[in-house]
Design a protein around this motif. Sequence first.
Motif, PDB file in Angstrom:
ATOM      1  N   PHE A  19     148.881  69.608 167.577  1.00  0.00           N
ATOM      2  CA  PHE A  19     149.169  70.838 168.298  1.00  0.00           C
ATOM      3  C   PHE A  19     150.017  70.549 169.531  1.00  0.00           C
ATOM      4  CE2 PHE A  19     145.244  69.258 170.259  1.00  0.00           C
ATOM      5  CZ  PHE A  19     145.517  69.383 171.615  1.00  0.00           C
ATOM      6  N   GLU A  20     150.639  71.617 170.038  1.00  0.00           N
ATOM      7  CA  GLU A  20     151.364  71.574 171.304  1.00  0.00           C
ATOM      8  C   GLU A  20     150.582  72.396 172.320  1.00  0.00           C
ATOM      9  OE1 GLU A  20     155.537  73.280 173.281  1.00  0.00           O
ATOM     10  OE2 GLU A  20     155.073  73.590 171.146  1.00  0.00           O
ATOM     11  N   SER A  78     151.346  77.585 160.774  1.00  0.00           N
ATOM     12  CA  SER A  78     151.358  77.374 162.216  1.00  0.00           C
ATOM     13  C   SER A  78     150.695  78.563 162.898  1.00  0.00           C
ATOM     14  CB  SER A  78     152.805  77.217 162.701  1.00  0.00           C
ATOM     15  OG  SER A  78     152.849  77.034 164.094  1.00  0.00           O
ATOM     16  N   ARG A  79     149.886  78.317 163.902  1.00  0.00           N
ATOM     17  CA  ARG A  79     149.165  79.402 164.569  1.00  0.00           C
ATOM     18  C   ARG A  79     148.845  79.038 166.006  1.00  0.00           C
ATOM     19  NH1 ARG A  79     143.091  79.029 162.043  1.00  0.00           N
ATOM     20  NH2 ARG A  79     142.809  76.783 162.231  1.00  0.00           N
ATOM     21  N   THR A  80     148.669  80.072 166.823  1.00  0.00           N
ATOM     22  CA  THR A  80     148.318  79.891 168.217  1.00  0.00           C
ATOM     23  C   THR A  80     146.834  80.167 168.382  1.00  0.00           C
ATOM     24  OG1 THR A  80     150.521  80.563 168.937  1.00  0.00           O
ATOM     25  CG2 THR A  80     148.776  80.639 170.583  1.00  0.00           C
ATOM     26  N   ILE A 128     135.404  75.265 170.135  1.00  0.00           N
ATOM     27  CA  ILE A 128     135.418  76.636 169.637  1.00  0.00           C
ATOM     28  C   ILE A 128     136.863  77.087 169.666  1.00  0.00           C
ATOM     29  CG2 ILE A 128     134.675  79.017 170.020  1.00  0.00           C
ATOM     30  CD1 ILE A 128     132.401  77.204 169.215  1.00  0.00           C
ATOM     31  N   MET A 129     137.354  77.641 168.567  1.00  0.00           N
ATOM     32  CA  MET A 129     138.753  78.056 168.459  1.00  0.00           C
ATOM     33  C   MET A 129     138.834  79.522 168.060  1.00  0.00           C
ATOM     34  SD  MET A 129     139.907  74.666 166.317  1.00  0.00           S
ATOM     35  CE  MET A 129     141.561  75.260 165.978  1.00  0.00           C
ATOM     36  N   ILE A 130     139.656  80.278 168.786  1.00  0.00           N
ATOM     37  CA  ILE A 130     139.861  81.695 168.497  1.00  0.00           C
ATOM     38  C   ILE A 130     141.361  81.967 168.448  1.00  0.00           C
ATOM     39  CG2 ILE A 130     139.590  84.055 169.393  1.00  0.00           C
ATOM     40  CD1 ILE A 130     136.907  83.255 170.521  1.00  0.00           C
ATOM     41  N   PRO A 131     141.851  82.626 167.402  1.00  0.00           N
ATOM     42  CA  PRO A 131     143.292  82.914 167.320  1.00  0.00           C
ATOM     43  C   PRO A 131     143.711  83.958 168.344  1.00  0.00           C
ATOM     44  CG  PRO A 131     142.106  83.994 165.540  1.00  0.00           C
ATOM     45  CD  PRO A 131     141.110  83.128 166.238  1.00  0.00           C
ATOM     46  N   ARG A 140     149.534  75.609 170.214  1.00  0.00           N
ATOM     47  CA  ARG A 140     150.267  75.986 169.019  1.00  0.00           C
ATOM     48  C   ARG A 140     150.051  74.884 167.999  1.00  0.00           C
ATOM     49  NH1 ARG A 140     151.828  80.455 166.358  1.00  0.00           N
ATOM     50  NH2 ARG A 140     153.659  80.078 165.052  1.00  0.00           N
ATOM     51  N   TYR A 141     149.318  75.196 166.934  1.00  0.00           N
ATOM     52  CA  TYR A 141     148.977  74.200 165.927  1.00  0.00           C
ATOM     53  C   TYR A 141     150.037  74.121 164.841  1.00  0.00           C
ATOM     54  CZ  TYR A 141     144.303  73.477 167.799  1.00  0.00           C
ATOM     55  OH  TYR A 141     143.254  73.131 168.602  1.00  0.00           O
ATOM     56  N   ALA A 142     150.254  72.926 164.342  1.00  0.00           N
ATOM     57  CA  ALA A 142     151.212  72.694 163.265  1.00  0.00           C
ATOM     58  C   ALA A 142     150.625  73.162 161.941  1.00  0.00           C
ATOM     59  CB  ALA A 142     151.546  71.209 163.188  1.00  0.00           C
ATOM     60  N   PRO A 143     151.479  73.467 160.972  1.00  0.00           N
ATOM     61  CA  PRO A 143     150.972  73.801 159.633  1.00  0.00           C
ATOM     62  C   PRO A 143     150.194  72.622 159.052  1.00  0.00           C
ATOM     63  CG  PRO A 143     153.300  74.346 159.850  1.00  0.00           C
ATOM     64  CD  PRO A 143     152.943  73.522 161.045  1.00  0.00           C
ATOM     65  N   VAL A 144     149.225  72.939 158.222  1.00  0.00           N
ATOM     66  CA  VAL A 144     148.393  71.891 157.637  1.00  0.00           C
ATOM     67  C   VAL A 144     147.855  72.392 156.306  1.00  0.00           C
ATOM     68  CG1 VAL A 144     146.235  72.666 158.721  1.00  0.00           C
ATOM     69  CG2 VAL A 144     146.546  70.236 158.220  1.00  0.00           C
TER      70      VAL A 144
END
Length: 206
Positions: A15-16, A128-130, A191-194, A29-33
């Motif tokens: 991620f960035e 990719s997602r934030t 914990i991750m939330i979009p 900002r996560y990379a595609p996976v």
Amino acid sequence: MGMILGKIDVEQYAFEKLGTVGGVAELRRYAPVVAVETPCDNTHGEASNGAFRRLAQYIGVFGVPANAARSQIAMTAPVVNAPRKIAMTAPVVSAAATMAFLLPASIRRVEDAPAPTDPLVSLRAVGSRTMAALTFSGSAGDTAVEQKAKALRQALVEAKLLTAEEAEATPFELARFNPPFTLPPLRTNEIMIPVDDAAASRVCES
């Protein structure tokens, strides 16, 4: 010994870092996976042994990999527990829990990953997602996870990244970075939330 003491020495979800939220979380900002996932009997909390074992068998932790190519795949971090929306008879939608391993970055497409041989295991592309991520240590039991999720939701509302209604309605993911034998106080969890890209950009620019 390092893993027992909390060292994370496997490839991690790339991620960035975009900024911070209320001093308690990061915007990333996560990379595609590509994820390999399976149904799990709990959305968060301690791992479901059956779900973890199915995924571990797919990558070959216990011997011959349970995939069509019989190829070993490197373990990565984190292991992710999340609700998965399943469309039922319209307009009803139910949430089913899943557990997922994120495959190494060298596997760029679902087509590049060997097909699972267990019908309960499937592959899925994650774009990719934030995300807002709150990091905490210790055991990821239900009480701790709910408290951390509440804190992250509150921070997102205060930062105007989500409304109070959106914060309550948006499901979170639990990411765990250590194996079960890591000493509980030394474990790393998130914990991750979009969050919306445009809203995240406004926060980072302010």
